[in-house]
Design an enzyme around this catalytic site. Structure first.
Site: not given
Length: 504
Positions: A35, A57, A166
């Site tokens: 990742d 991502k 996030m």
């Protein structure tokens, strides 16, 4: 062969928090699928022939879609490969691992889950913030701030401590929802960016003040902690560590930095490694090979660095010899580290000068140098000539042979350059004159690309720490000053000097 996919949590950015199981699986991997937020130093843990696939991502950037990731895992597993699917943090916390697991089950692929330390737990701890407390926090909730509309804010507003992943881009909406549901405007909040990494940055405020504090600042990736436990930060931190809160930039060869970095971290420092030396074999082995074939004709072997020891003994082995070939030769070394490297080959030096510098070797040599035949494997170019000159002046016959070469990396380490630009570096350590020269050249190279920058302003608040007088001379020449100089010219002496400087 039967393939298998291991979904491994890499923990937070610092490699120290990777599990032993995860590290072992990486060492056996045929394929690594990783990742965006994984520490790229992890790539050094896989075999050289391991296929490495970046499928990270990041919001707003081109990225691999989930279906493609699923297909990659299945394809390589069915080919019989050992596949490590490396995810930041823990693989089952906001990592979309369920989709990958379901795809693997459907395709008949074997898989195993390997836990990692989630940033939801590690980042607050590394920032010194406890998530629970006997008196003010009996529970905490971990949540994603990706879409605040999906969350039950009536319930969340009543929970003692909130940990939000996030959520940086939705910070305003999160605070608005909490205030609307009755949370106090004076409620403490902490934002921890790049938790556990050398670039870690922490903002402390309240729900009513934090937006202004971080205005115009890029916060991602960040962990947000909301609750009274934020006020306990100083109570839970290790304030007694002498280098706590200091970021130290290490300018050594890449393969030489790790142990020094670990010791500094044990003293509380955050370290950034900026390789300022590349250590390579000499351009030609002929001179060293010839000297090794004639070892019995020498009285003394002088080794002034760990690199000299390393390359000399590697070449000795390459020529079918071992330490027994040195049975009739006395050995002098400069520095405890060099002596330690020599002992790894089963040999004890006959002489180590007291001041750990090459000049001291001549002054304190245990025998008359007249007519002594000395072999000196050394750096190919750029080393100090005074040692050879002084030995010859005393009547010794010195044969210098290149055993290795050191050069300047072509580019500056990007993490180090970013930290310097953002004024995050407190101390820069120099373990040789060459590291000073190469650091200066690398920095100048970047400054020349940006006319708005200058070296004086970039380094005005940085403390320069030198391992000894010769390194200090180069610091004065190129950087204009030295703030710390080790009294004992070793890495241990340099660390002691740093601690003494910070304690006074």
């Amino acid at each position: 062969m039967t393939g298998k996919v291991y979904l491994v949590g890499s923990g937070v950015s610092n490699l120290d928090y990777l599990t032993i199981r995860g590290q072992w699986l990486l060492s056996q991997a045929d394929v690594l699928v990783y990742d965006a937020l994984v520490n790229l130093k992890i790539l050094d843990l896989v075999p050289e022939n391991c296929l490495k696939l970046n499928v990270g991502k990041r919001g707003g950037l081109p990225s691999t879609n989930q279906e493609q990731i699923n297909d990659l895992l299945i394809i390589y597993c069915l080919k019989g490969k050992q596949v490590v699917r490396l995810k930041s943090g823990d693989p089952l916390i906001f990592g979309r691992a369920n989709e990958e697991i379901n795809a693997l089950i459907k395709a008949g692929c074997n898989y195993e889950l390997v836990p990692g330390i989630s940033s939801a737990l590690a980042a607050p701890l590394l920032a010194g913030i406890p998530l629970t407390d006997k008196f003010i926090s009996h529970c905490f909730t971990v949540m994603t701030g990706h879409d605040p509309n999906l969350l039950n804010w009536d319930a969340l507003a009543k929970i003692d401590t909130l940990v939000i992943l996030m959520g940086a881009k939705k910070l305003g909406r999160i605070i608005y929802n909490l205030l609307e549901k009755g949370r106090s405007p004076d409620e403490p909040i902490a934002i921890i960016r790049d938790g556990g990494s050398p670039k870690q940055k922490i903002w402390i405020g309240t729900l009513k003040s934090i937006i202004e504090q971080v205005s115009g600042v890029s916060l991602s990736p960040a962990i947000i902690v909301i609750g009274k436990v934020v006020n306990l930060r100083n109570m839970s931190s290790s304030a007694d560590l002498p280098l706590k809160g200091k970021t130290v930039l290490i300018t050594r060869a890449a393969e030489q930095s790790s142990q020094f970095s670990v010791i500094l971290q044990q003293q509380g420092a955050v370290t950034i490694e900026m390789p300022a030396l590349e250590i390579l074999p000499p351009s030609n082995w002929e001179a060293l090979d010839k000297a090794i074939q004639e070892l019995s004709s020498f009285n003394w072997l002088i080794l002034t660095s760990a690199n000299g020891v390393k390359f000399f003994f590697e070449r000795l082995k390459e020529l079918g010899k071992d330490s027994r070939a040195l049975g009739g030769i006395k050995i002098a070394v400069v520095g405890k580290k060099t002596a330690s490297f020599l002992q790894n080959h089963g040999l004890i030096p006959d002489f180590v000068p007291p001041n750990f510098v090459a000049d001291s070797l001549v002054e304190n040599f245990p025998e008359t140098l007249n007519n002594q035949k000395i072999l000196f494997p050394r750096v190919e170019t750029g080393g100090r000539e005074i040692l050879v000159q002084e030995l010859q002046k005393q009547g010794a016959e010195v044969r210098e042979v290149p055993a290795y070469q050191s050069g300047c990396p072509q580019k500056i380490n990007l993490d180090a350059w970013e930290a310097i630009q953002q004024k995050q570096v407190n101390i820069i350590t120099f373990a040789s004159s060459k590291t000073v020269q190469n650091f200066h050249d690398l920095l100048k190279q970047e400054i020349n690309r940006n006319s708005e920058l200058n070296m004086l302003s970039l380094l005005e608040d940085v403390c320069f720490a030198s391992i000894g007088p010769q390194t200090s001379t180069t610091c004065y020449k190129l950087l204009g000053r030295v703030d710390i100089e080790a009294k004992e010219y070793t890495l241990e002496g340099l660390i002691d000097a740093l601690i003494n400087y910070q304690s006074n």
